[in-house]
Enzyme design. Structure first.
Site, PDB file in Angstrom:
ATOM      1  N   ASP A 125     -10.498  -3.899  -3.723  1.00 43.77           N
ATOM      2  CA  ASP A 125     -10.244  -3.039  -2.533  1.00 43.77           C
ATOM      3  C   ASP A 125     -11.602  -2.579  -2.121  1.00 43.77           C
ATOM      4  O   ASP A 125     -11.877  -1.720  -1.473  1.00 43.77           O
ATOM      5  CB  ASP A 125      -9.625  -1.801  -3.143  1.00 43.77           C
ATOM      6  N   HIS A 142     -18.469   0.520   4.477  1.00 42.00           N
ATOM      7  CA  HIS A 142     -18.488   1.400   5.561  1.00 42.00           C
ATOM      8  C   HIS A 142     -19.898   1.553   5.884  1.00 42.00           C
ATOM      9  O   HIS A 142     -20.765   1.487   4.859  1.00 42.00           O
ATOM     10  CB  HIS A 142     -17.971   2.759   5.125  1.00 42.00           C
ATOM     11  N   HIS A 160       0.968  -1.282  -0.109  1.00 45.87           N
ATOM     12  CA  HIS A 160       0.008  -0.062  -0.102  1.00 45.87           C
ATOM     13  C   HIS A 160       1.126   0.996   0.030  1.00 45.87           C
ATOM     14  O   HIS A 160       1.562   1.393   1.109  1.00 45.87           O
ATOM     15  CB  HIS A 160      -0.910  -0.108   1.311  1.00 45.87           C
TER      16      HIS A 160
END
Lengths: 314, 426
Positions: B308, B312, B182
């Protein structure tokens, strides 16, 4: 004023400058001037234009000038006012602006004036709450009422900005005042120059519509108007420039610089000023200075916008 | 025992790209080939008709956030696995940034066991590089390897200390584990929330320069050269990065890279509405970057489309752009977005299937991603013509934070088969 036939104003919110047409801007300036002259004649500074309407001032970032200016504008138009400031707000307690906004909507305000430390927050609020919103400064994005009051202040001294050179100096990167001003002044036909340390003025800022200068002398040469921005000392700590003294040496607007500008060039500053950092006191207090006009015109511009967004139709 | 007939089979690992039949027995692929060559014992088996559809190895997603343990309000292993199945994925690799962080055998075991018990697909784990993702000390990589991790990563965080990264690479070599990088230099990102450039100037949002990602990519390529490690770059978003990965591959380094559907489809123009469903790290970049990523994917420089997938809760996205959580969901829209690239001829269908199967399988050295006789019967059947309008309310994922909400696409996952069993059907 309230009795005069009112032209339609095609906006439900003032979020930024882009959405305003040249005609809209002229209409706002004219309305501000009309209101200003009405109040100039009156001993009692109040008109019932917004009587019975409720304006909510949601200031989620510390502000004195803008907040007071809005409040005075609202009071002069007889609106009922609810003030919510950063320290007392639930946002500090971790509530999102969405929930805060919904709660406040239950109080049935007719318009929200919002100052927020994050860009796009007024847009978010307007989209989700569907009520009129005026952006009183959002993060590093825009401060449209400031740009409009700056334009009014300039137009009080020179009849047009078209073809005129206007130099904006300072922390362009973090300045919503600069961003709204560039967009507005370009729209009205001015030639805009941007000047500041390269760390606070990257080349891509030219895409806003200004020509970029890193040398203050060159930037102000022949300018009709020079607008200085407040430099925040916090930026120095973040390494954008080495010392206040060095900033002063390179970017403080002094009487010497004023001589390089056009004769009778106008000097502006949105406040609060750091005397002897970005501006020499002698210049700030000179006849060329519009700084106090800016403050007074702020009330007129804000009254105009409130009136145009909320006042009685026709 | 059954036979999938009438489908167009695309299996890049075995160079298959034609109409043929697939026989499945006891959860394994028994036969792939022409119907007339079908072994006699399958002649009377049940048939599954895949007319008008494409049949591919079950998709692999190298980059998924399942949020369990600890953040079950966003997603659980079960809901994430269901979303994966609905998206055509039969193998996913979940990232270690849970609470607690997957930085030791106990968390890896928890996830693996729970997934085996409750999830219908293959849930693989990536373990942390550093303890608690703090970038200070190495995590218990050996212990996690024993528990079954397939990669190590501090995803969501960047190991800023180059010395620690070097040690991590050397240490991982002992287990032949790839490192998922990352790339994010915090000193360059500062408080940025979108790509730095003309559009961040336009929208008045703090920017993240492409260089914030590129300097770490450059650093880790050199560290890979130093250590010989297998290095895989997560969610590549810049043109420069694609170029650097290509050059590194030419040098013979063991470097791979993945790209997300959103970086392939969108640009930073999308931030104009301040809708936080367009906020993620790395941020959406310019059309020039997008073009380079598409090219790198078509060339195989980037070998995987990885979502990815970052679910949420609604309130974490329905708020000010600058404080909104980073990340978007992707499992249930990946195929649609990828097919839109096929439609615009950026990719061939077989290149697309490669990026969902053989490409990612190679990164983690997995036997999945191929329809070879004897291998697990993990199969995805999809249409390229059926219309789909993205309706987040219908997502199996708990996360509804999709940048593709409301958009219309062509194509649909019709059936997902795991170890021979149909686990999702449209």
């Amino acid at each position: 004023m309230a009795r005069r036939k009112k032209k339609a104003f095609p906006h439900k919110a003032i979020l930024g400058i882009e959405a305003l047409s040249v005609d809209d801007v002229r209409y706002i300036i004219d309305t501000a001037r009309n209101l200003r002259s009405v109040f100039k004649r009156r001993r009692i500074k109040k008109t019932p234009a917004l009587q019975g309407r409720t304006v909510l001032n949601l200031f989620l970032e510390p502000s004195t000038r803008t907040r007071v200016s809005f409040e005075l504008a609202e009071k002069r138009l007889s609106a009922d006012i609810i003030n919510i400031a950063a320290a007392s707000s639930a946002i500090v307690k971790g509530e999102s602006i969405f929930d805060t906004g919904r709660t406040l909507l239950a109080m049935s305000p007719d318009l929200i004036v919002i100052r927020h430390k994050m860009g796009g927050s007024p847009h978010f609020l307007h989209k989700h709450l569907e009520i009129p919103v005026i952006n009183a400064g959002d993060g590093i994005n825009q401060h449209p009422t400031q740009a409009l009051l700056d334009l009014l202040s300039i137009l009080d001294r020179i009849d047009t900005v078209e073809g005129k050179t206007i130099t904006i100096v300072g922390d362009i990167k973090h300045s919503r005042v600069a961003r709204s001003n560039v967009l507005l002044l370009k729209k009205m036909g001015a030639k805009v120059r941007l000047c500041g340390p390269p760390t606070l003025l990257q080349p891509e800022y030219a895409t806003l519509g200004g020509e970029i200068f890193y040398d203050l002398k060159q930037a102000v040469e022949g300018a009709h108007v020079v607008m200085m921005l407040r430099v925040q000392l916090e930026r120095m700590k973040m390494g954008y420039f080495p010392t206040t003294n060095e900033y002063r040496r390179l970017y403080c607007f002094t009487a010497k610089h004023l001589k390089l500008a056009r004769k009778n060039a106008l000097v502006m500053h949105p406040g609060p000023m750091n005397r002897w950092v970005e501006i020499e006191p002698e210049v700030a207090d000179s006849e060329n200075s519009l700084i106090l006009d800016q403050v007074a015109n702020g009330i007129s511009i804000r009254m105009a916008l409130l009136y145009l967004l909320l006042g009685e139709k026709g | 025992m059954y036979v999938i007939i009438n489908g167009h089979v695309i299996d890049p690992a075995n160079n298959v790209n034609r109409k043929c039949v697939i026989a499945v027995e006891k959860g394994k692929i028994a036969f792939v080939g022409n119907r007339r060559n079908l072994p006699v014992e399958f002649k009377k088996a049940d048939v599954m008709d895949a007319s008008g559809c494409y049949v591919a190895p079950g998709f692999i997603d190298l980059h998924v956030h399942l949020r369990e343990p600890g953040l079950e309000y966003k997603e659980t292993i079960v809901t994430g696995a269901r979303a994966a199945a609905a998206g055509g994925f039969t193998t996913i690799v979940c990232m270690p940034n849970t609470e607690p962080v997957n930085d030791g055998g106990e968390v890896t075991n928890f996830i693996r066991k729970k997934a085996q018990r409750e999830a219908s697909i293959n849930v693989l784990c990536a373990g942390a590089i550093s303890k608690n993702l703090e970038g200070k000390e190495l995590a218990r990589i050996g212990e996690m390897k024993e528990a079954g991790i397939v990669a190590i990563t501090d995803d969501g965080h960047c190991v800023m200390n180059a010395g620690l990264m070097r040690r991590a690479m050397e240490y991982a070599n002992g287990f032949d584990l790839p490192l998922f990088i990352h790339a994010q230099d915090y000193d360059l990102c500062m408080s940025g929330v979108m790509n730095e450039g003309e559009n961040s100037v336009r929208f008045g949002l703090p920017g993240i320069p492409a260089a914030a990602e590129d300097v770490i990519v450059a650093r880790d390529i050199e560290l890979a050269a130093l250590t010989g490690a297998r290095v895989h770059f997560c969610h590549a978003s810049t043109a420069r990065q694609a170029r650097m990965i290509k050059d590194a591959q030419r040098r013979g380094l063991k470097i791979t890279g993945e790209v997300t559907p959103h970086h392939l489809a969108l640009t930073d123009e999308a931030c104009s509405t301040y809708d936080a469903d367009f906020k993620m790290y790395p941020p959406l970049r310019t059309s020039n970057d997008r073009k380079a990523l598409r090219k790198a994917l078509a060339e195989g420089v980037l070998c995987a489309i990885a979502t990815d997938h970052a679910p949420h809760a609604e309130n974490e996205k329905k708020c000010e752009f600058e404080i909104a959580a980073n990340g978007v969901v992707g499992l249930e829209t990946a195929l649609n977005v990828a097919l839109s690239l096929v439609e615009r001829k950026t990719l061939s269908l077989s290149q697309m299937v490669y990026a969902f199967t053989e490409g990612p399988a190679k990164v983690i050295g997995s036997a999945a991603g191929a329809l070879s006789a004897g291998s697990d019967a993990d199969i995805t059947i999809f249409s390229t013509s059926e219309k789909t309008v993205i309706d987040t309310a219908k997502f199996h994922s708990k996360g509804k934070n999709s940048p593709f909400k409301g958009m219309e696409f062509k194509g649909k996952v019709k059936k997902t088969i795991f170890h021979g069993k149909t686990i999702y059907e449209d």
